[in-house]
Design a protein around this motif. Sequence first.
Motif, short mmCIF file in Angstrom:
data_model
loop_
_atom_site.label_atom_id
_atom_site.label_comp_id
_atom_site.label_asym_id
_atom_site.label_seq_id
_atom_site.Cartn_x
_atom_site.Cartn_y
_atom_site.Cartn_z
N ALA A 75 -7.67 5.60 12.14
CA ALA A 75 -7.03 6.87 12.39
C ALA A 75 -6.89 7.40 11.02
CB ALA A 75 -5.63 6.58 12.66
N ASP A 76 -7.63 7.02 9.95
CA ASP A 76 -7.53 7.53 8.67
C ASP A 76 -5.96 7.99 8.09
OD1 ASP A 76 -8.88 8.69 6.36
OD2 ASP A 76 -8.70 10.86 7.26
N ILE A 77 -5.49 6.63 8.11
CA ILE A 77 -3.92 6.60 7.85
C ILE A 77 -4.07 5.86 6.38
CG2 ILE A 77 -1.47 5.92 8.33
CD1 ILE A 77 -2.26 6.34 11.09
N GLU A 78 -3.66 6.48 5.41
CA GLU A 78 -3.39 5.85 4.14
C GLU A 78 -2.28 5.11 4.23
OE1 GLU A 78 -4.17 7.20 -0.63
OE2 GLU A 78 -2.87 8.42 0.52
N VAL A 79 -2.27 3.90 3.43
CA VAL A 79 -1.10 3.05 3.63
C VAL A 79 -0.80 2.39 2.20
CG1 VAL A 79 -0.07 0.66 4.45
CG2 VAL A 79 -1.64 2.38 5.95
N TYR A 80 0.65 2.64 2.05
CA TYR A 80 1.10 1.85 0.58
C TYR A 80 1.47 0.72 0.72
CZ TYR A 80 1.02 6.74 -1.03
OH TYR A 80 0.84 8.05 -1.33
N GLU A 81 1.35 -0.37 -0.26
CA GLU A 81 2.33 -1.49 -0.27
C GLU A 81 3.26 -1.39 -1.10
OE1 GLU A 81 1.95 -6.27 -1.37
OE2 GLU A 81 0.24 -5.18 -1.25
N ILE A 82 4.59 -1.52 -0.77
CA ILE A 82 5.80 -1.32 -1.44
C ILE A 82 6.45 -2.30 -2.03
CG2 ILE A 82 8.06 0.14 -1.03
CD1 ILE A 82 5.46 1.87 -0.57
N GLU A 83 7.17 -2.23 -3.12
CA GLU A 83 8.18 -3.14 -3.70
C GLU A 83 9.64 -2.67 -3.94
OE1 GLU A 83 5.50 -5.89 -6.99
OE2 GLU A 83 6.37 -3.89 -7.50
N TRP A 84 10.48 -3.38 -3.41
CA TRP A 84 11.82 -2.94 -3.28
C TRP A 84 12.62 -3.57 -4.19
CZ3 TRP A 84 13.06 0.98 0.20
CH2 TRP A 84 12.09 1.15 1.05
N VAL A 85 13.16 -2.72 -4.94
CA VAL A 85 14.27 -3.08 -5.84
C VAL A 85 15.73 -2.50 -5.64
CG1 VAL A 85 15.05 -3.46 -8.31
CG2 VAL A 85 12.56 -3.53 -7.92
N LYS A 86 16.76 -3.20 -5.29
CA LYS A 86 18.08 -2.69 -4.89
C LYS A 86 17.82 -1.47 -3.98
CE LYS A 86 20.03 -4.31 -9.08
NZ LYS A 86 20.76 -4.03 -10.22
N ARG A 87 17.16 -1.70 -2.83
CA ARG A 87 16.86 -0.67 -1.82
C ARG A 87 16.10 0.65 -2.38
NH1 ARG A 87 19.66 -1.67 2.78
NH2 ARG A 87 19.82 0.61 3.27
N GLN A 88 15.60 0.56 -3.66
CA GLN A 88 14.71 1.62 -4.06
C GLN A 88 13.03 1.30 -3.84
OE1 GLN A 88 15.94 4.41 -4.76
NE2 GLN A 88 17.67 3.80 -3.95
N PRO A 89 12.25 2.12 -3.18
CA PRO A 89 10.94 1.66 -3.05
C PRO A 89 10.20 2.19 -4.47
CG PRO A 89 11.49 3.61 -1.87
CD PRO A 89 12.70 3.25 -2.63
N THR A 90 9.11 1.23 -4.66
CA THR A 90 8.24 1.54 -5.62
C THR A 90 6.95 1.40 -4.92
OG1 THR A 90 9.39 1.02 -7.48
CG2 THR A 90 7.32 1.03 -8.21
N ILE A 91 5.68 2.21 -5.10
CA ILE A 91 4.36 2.12 -4.63
C ILE A 91 3.92 0.90 -5.24
CG2 ILE A 91 2.34 2.78 -4.00
CD1 ILE A 91 3.95 5.68 -3.76
N LYS A 92 3.47 -0.20 -5.07
CA LYS A 92 2.83 -1.11 -5.57
C LYS A 92 1.18 -1.01 -5.72
CE LYS A 92 2.05 -6.08 -5.42
NZ LYS A 92 2.19 -7.42 -4.70
N CYS A 93 0.99 -0.36 -4.71
CA CYS A 93 -0.71 -0.20 -4.64
C CYS A 93 -1.12 0.49 -3.28
CB CYS A 93 -1.58 -1.42 -4.61
SG CYS A 93 -1.46 -2.62 -3.43
N VAL A 94 -2.31 1.06 -2.91
CA VAL A 94 -2.67 1.57 -1.91
C VAL A 94 -3.43 0.56 -1.32
CG1 VAL A 94 -4.25 3.47 -0.78
CG2 VAL A 94 -2.94 3.92 -2.63
N VAL A 95 -3.27 0.31 0.01
CA VAL A 95 -3.85 -0.85 0.73
C VAL A 95 -5.46 -0.54 0.74
CG1 VAL A 95 -4.12 -1.82 3.04
CG2 VAL A 95 -1.86 -1.63 2.01
N ASP A 96 -6.29 -1.41 0.51
CA ASP A 96 -7.83 -1.35 0.79
C ASP A 96 -8.31 -1.87 1.89
OD1 ASP A 96 -10.49 -1.09 0.35
OD2 ASP A 96 -10.49 -2.59 -1.38
#
Length: 190
Positions: A161-182
């Motif tokens: 479906a050509d959908i880019e996916v991020y793996e997310i890290e959460w710190v106190k309900r705040q998201p940070t992009i850890k990486c793009v899923v390969d």
Amino acid sequence: MNKSIDELLDINKLITEMVEIINNHNLTRYSKAYYLKNVAIQTWTEHYPLKNSKQIKCKFWSADAFKQKFDVNFIGEKERLFHEHVIPKSYLIEEIFLNEEGQPVTFDYIQHYLDEFVFACVVTKSEHDALNEISKSSMPDEFRIVKGGNYLNMWLRYSKADIEVYEIEWVKRQPTIKCVVDYTSSWSSS
């Protein structure tokens, strides 16, 4: 069976209950599938590894859903967001948990498949529709072809479906992009 969510949040209790229900010969296949779909799998993807992680605290987000939800500079029409099971629940139930092998399932069997194959990704409505167009209740055929490059590629529908996916890290309900899923490398949800 009247279980509170807190009881099901004990991993050992949830897996033990799954084993007992799947191996119970007095229950119909329909009853087992109903429990797996609406209680066990849903509980797992919404509360593991973090409680209440249906969206906030969910480990995986599509790039579009993430931008829509968290980018203060997002311009455009916002879509409804979906907690999408990366491998459809119907497939998990029929091919893994209630397979026709005839052998009783074990605690370790259930835990392995929960850890490796049962997880969700937050996607937009249009992405949800695109995934369902590819395969709503199953996985594409190449998911099961051992000699193919997509054997057990959990992200196969997303790739198609050509959908880019991020793996997310959460710190106190705040998201940070850890990486793009390969999509092309061997990958594990744990």
